[in-house]
Design a protein around this motif. Structure first.
Motif, PDB file in Angstrom:
ATOM      1  N   VAL A 120       0.834  -1.210   0.000  1.00 27.36           N
ATOM      2  CA  VAL A 120       0.000   0.000   0.000  1.00 27.36           C
ATOM      3  C   VAL A 120       0.866   1.256   0.000  1.00 27.36           C
ATOM      4  CG1 VAL A 120      -1.746   1.295   1.289  1.00 27.36           C
ATOM      5  CG2 VAL A 120      -1.875  -1.207   1.179  1.00 27.36           C
ATOM      6  N   PHE A 121       1.937   1.232   0.775  1.00 24.63           N
ATOM      7  CA  PHE A 121       2.781   2.416   0.906  1.00 24.63           C
ATOM      8  C   PHE A 121       4.032   2.365   0.027  1.00 24.63           C
ATOM      9  CE2 PHE A 121       0.591   1.858   5.007  1.00 24.63           C
ATOM     10  CZ  PHE A 121      -0.113   3.055   5.061  1.00 24.63           C
ATOM     11  N   SER A 122       4.155   1.332  -0.781  1.00 20.69           N
ATOM     12  CA  SER A 122       5.343   1.200  -1.634  1.00 20.69           C
ATOM     13  C   SER A 122       5.549   2.375  -2.573  1.00 20.69           C
ATOM     14  CB  SER A 122       5.272  -0.104  -2.432  1.00 20.69           C
ATOM     15  OG  SER A 122       5.357  -1.216  -1.577  1.00 20.69           O
ATOM     16  N   PRO A 123       4.485   2.914  -3.216  1.00 22.23           N
ATOM     17  CA  PRO A 123       4.708   4.046  -4.127  1.00 22.23           C
ATOM     18  C   PRO A 123       5.297   5.275  -3.437  1.00 22.23           C
ATOM     19  CG  PRO A 123       2.568   3.060  -4.523  1.00 22.23           C
ATOM     20  CD  PRO A 123       3.085   2.444  -3.264  1.00 22.23           C
ATOM     21  N   PHE A 124       5.152   5.343  -2.105  1.00 19.14           N
ATOM     22  CA  PHE A 124       5.693   6.489  -1.367  1.00 19.14           C
ATOM     23  C   PHE A 124       7.068   6.193  -0.781  1.00 19.14           C
ATOM     24  CE2 PHE A 124       6.230   8.746   2.710  1.00 19.14           C
ATOM     25  CZ  PHE A 124       6.219  10.054   2.246  1.00 19.14           C
ATOM     26  N   PHE A 125       7.208   5.032  -0.128  1.00 18.70           N
ATOM     27  CA  PHE A 125       8.439   4.742   0.602  1.00 18.70           C
ATOM     28  C   PHE A 125       9.575   4.260  -0.303  1.00 18.70           C
ATOM     29  CE2 PHE A 125       5.501   4.349   4.280  1.00 18.70           C
ATOM     30  CZ  PHE A 125       6.107   5.292   5.094  1.00 18.70           C
ATOM     31  N   VAL A 126       9.277   3.524  -1.352  1.00 17.82           N
ATOM     32  CA  VAL A 126      10.343   3.010  -2.210  1.00 17.82           C
ATOM     33  C   VAL A 126      11.115   4.145  -2.888  1.00 17.82           C
ATOM     34  CG1 VAL A 126      10.848   1.638  -4.266  1.00 17.82           C
ATOM     35  CG2 VAL A 126       9.279   0.759  -2.538  1.00 17.82           C
ATOM     36  N   PRO A 127      10.449   5.157  -3.483  1.00 19.08           N
ATOM     37  CA  PRO A 127      11.223   6.276  -4.046  1.00 19.08           C
ATOM     38  C   PRO A 127      12.066   7.002  -3.009  1.00 19.08           C
ATOM     39  CG  PRO A 127       9.004   6.277  -4.935  1.00 19.08           C
ATOM     40  CD  PRO A 127       9.009   5.266  -3.833  1.00 19.08           C
ATOM     41  N   LEU A 128      11.545   7.133  -1.782  1.00 17.46           N
ATOM     42  CA  LEU A 128      12.334   7.779  -0.734  1.00 17.46           C
ATOM     43  C   LEU A 128      13.559   6.934  -0.371  1.00 17.46           C
ATOM     44  CD1 LEU A 128       9.624   9.186   1.718  1.00 17.46           C
ATOM     45  CD2 LEU A 128      10.952  10.408  -0.018  1.00 17.46           C
ATOM     46  N   LYS A 129      13.384   5.614  -0.362  1.00 16.46           N
ATOM     47  CA  LYS A 129      14.505   4.720  -0.078  1.00 16.46           C
ATOM     48  C   LYS A 129      15.577   4.844  -1.155  1.00 16.46           C
ATOM     49  CE  LYS A 129      15.505  -0.160   0.864  1.00 16.46           C
ATOM     50  NZ  LYS A 129      14.904  -1.514   1.017  1.00 16.46           N
ATOM     51  N   VAL A 130      15.147   4.905  -2.399  1.00 18.97           N
ATOM     52  CA  VAL A 130      16.101   5.072  -3.500  1.00 18.97           C
ATOM     53  C   VAL A 130      16.792   6.427  -3.409  1.00 18.97           C
ATOM     54  CG1 VAL A 130      16.314   5.246  -6.009  1.00 18.97           C
ATOM     55  CG2 VAL A 130      14.856   3.489  -4.997  1.00 18.97           C
ATOM     56  N   LEU A 131      16.045   7.460  -3.047  1.00 18.73           N
ATOM     57  CA  LEU A 131      16.621   8.796  -2.893  1.00 18.73           C
ATOM     58  C   LEU A 131      17.693   8.798  -1.800  1.00 18.73           C
ATOM     59  CD1 LEU A 131      16.571  11.845  -3.592  1.00 18.73           C
ATOM     60  CD2 LEU A 131      14.829  12.110  -1.818  1.00 18.73           C
ATOM     61  N   ALA A 132      17.393   8.173  -0.666  1.00 21.21           N
ATOM     62  CA  ALA A 132      18.361   8.121   0.433  1.00 21.21           C
ATOM     63  C   ALA A 132      19.601   7.324   0.025  1.00 21.21           C
ATOM     64  CB  ALA A 132      17.711   7.500   1.666  1.00 21.21           C
ATOM     65  N   MET A 133      19.390   6.209  -0.667  1.00 16.51           N
ATOM     66  CA  MET A 133      20.512   5.388  -1.115  1.00 16.51           C
ATOM     67  C   MET A 133      21.405   6.169  -2.073  1.00 16.51           C
ATOM     68  SD  MET A 133      20.310   1.896  -3.374  1.00 16.51           S
ATOM     69  CE  MET A 133      19.538   2.822  -4.728  1.00 16.51           C
ATOM     70  N   THR A 134      20.814   6.881  -2.998  1.00 16.15           N
ATOM     71  CA  THR A 134      21.582   7.649  -3.974  1.00 16.15           C
ATOM     72  C   THR A 134      22.299   8.823  -3.307  1.00 16.15           C
ATOM     73  OG1 THR A 134      19.842   7.091  -5.566  1.00 16.15           O
ATOM     74  CG2 THR A 134      21.463   8.714  -6.248  1.00 16.15           C
ATOM     75  N   ALA A 135      21.666   9.420  -2.298  1.00 12.90           N
ATOM     76  CA  ALA A 135      22.306  10.522  -1.577  1.00 12.90           C
ATOM     77  C   ALA A 135      23.570  10.045  -0.868  1.00 12.90           C
ATOM     78  CB  ALA A 135      21.327  11.128  -0.577  1.00 12.90           C
TER      79      ALA A 135
END
Length: 265
Positions: free
Chosen positions: A77-92
């Motif tokens: 349910v929350f994947s569309p929100f949390f997954v992009p944030l996880k990728v953003l943090a990883m890339t940062a």
């Protein structure tokens, strides 16, 4: 000769001792600088290309082997929100890696001798480049070959629509595995520098390392031949690079008194 050498070493660091509280304050400052660097990197990535843009970038290898109109799915349910944030943090973290390594260097540098400082900073720089190289190797080569190999075994009656969350976790584990495995030359050179092993021993251990590399690749990568070979073969090549660089690195990082003794002998 030995007494004067020890005296010179003591004089080099004389007066640099700091109270324990001072070390804690320095550690706090360096950690804050690391946080500031991560925040700046995160803000820049949030502006461009943005979380959605980052997802599109890392999804390129798998989408190249999917039907033109197919997309990754989000089961949670929350994947569309949390997954992009996880990728953003990883890339940062990846973007700020040189800055993070520099802060670690600045924390330990006051306690190092001049000849140790001379080789520590290049190692940090070289290690960061190797980590970036491992991650780029995954993104632009391994993933494409791996998904192409897997796609050949997908039955025509099966529509492969991977979940974005599991996909991100899979490639994140590959990024970490390759980024760490590509540090083999650093480990080899340090082992020789601190006289834990000789170059001759490393050469005689070559056959065992090849077996070890394939075992490590089998443990760290998905159960497919392509990704295992893609990790094991570079590890073997980097092992050779480490052996070639160890001799020069050992001479370059010797204390001045050892270099003088070698020149006299």
């Amino acid at each position: 000769m030995a007494d004067s050498t020890d005296k010179n070493k003591e004089d080099e660091l004389a007066g640099t001792e700091q109270p324990f509280v001072q070390h804690l304050m320095e550690l706090r400052d360096r950690l804050l600088y690391c946080v500031y660097g991560l925040v700046v990197a995160g803000v820049l990535l949030a502006i461009w290309p943005g979380p959605a843009g980052l997802i599109d970038m890392i999804a390129v290898p798998i989408r190249a082997h999917m039907p033109p109109d197919a997309k990754l799915i989000a089961i949670g349910v929350f994947s569309p929100f949390f997954v992009p944030l996880k990728v953003l943090a990883m890339t940062a973290v990846l973007l700020a890696l040189p800055w993070l390594m520099y802060q670690a260097w600045m924390f330990v540098a006051p306690g190092l001798y001049s000849h140790e400082k001379k080789f520590a900073l290049p190692l940090i720089f070289f290690g960061s480049l190797l980590a970036y190289g491992g991650i780029a190797f995954v993104q632009f080569f391994v993933l494409d070959k791996m998904f192409g190999f897997i796609q050949k075994f997908t039955p025509p009656s099966v529509n492969a629509t991977p979940d974005i969350s599991s996909y991100v976790e899979a490639i994140l584990s590959l990024y970490i595995a390759f980024g760490v495995a590509f540090q083999v030359p650093i480990v080899v050179m340090l082992l020789v520098r601190f006289e834990l092993v000789t170059i001759e021993k490393l050469r005689s251990f070559r056959g065992y390392f090849i077996v070890l590399a394939f075992v490590v690749a089998a443990v760290l990568t998905p159960p497919d031949v392509v990704s295992q070979l893609a990790l094991a073969i570079p590890m073997c090549l980097l092992y050779e690079v480490g052996i070639l660089g160890a001799r020069y690195f050992t001479r370059f990082s010797k204390p001045p008194e050892e270099s003088a003794d070698s020149a006299q002998s």
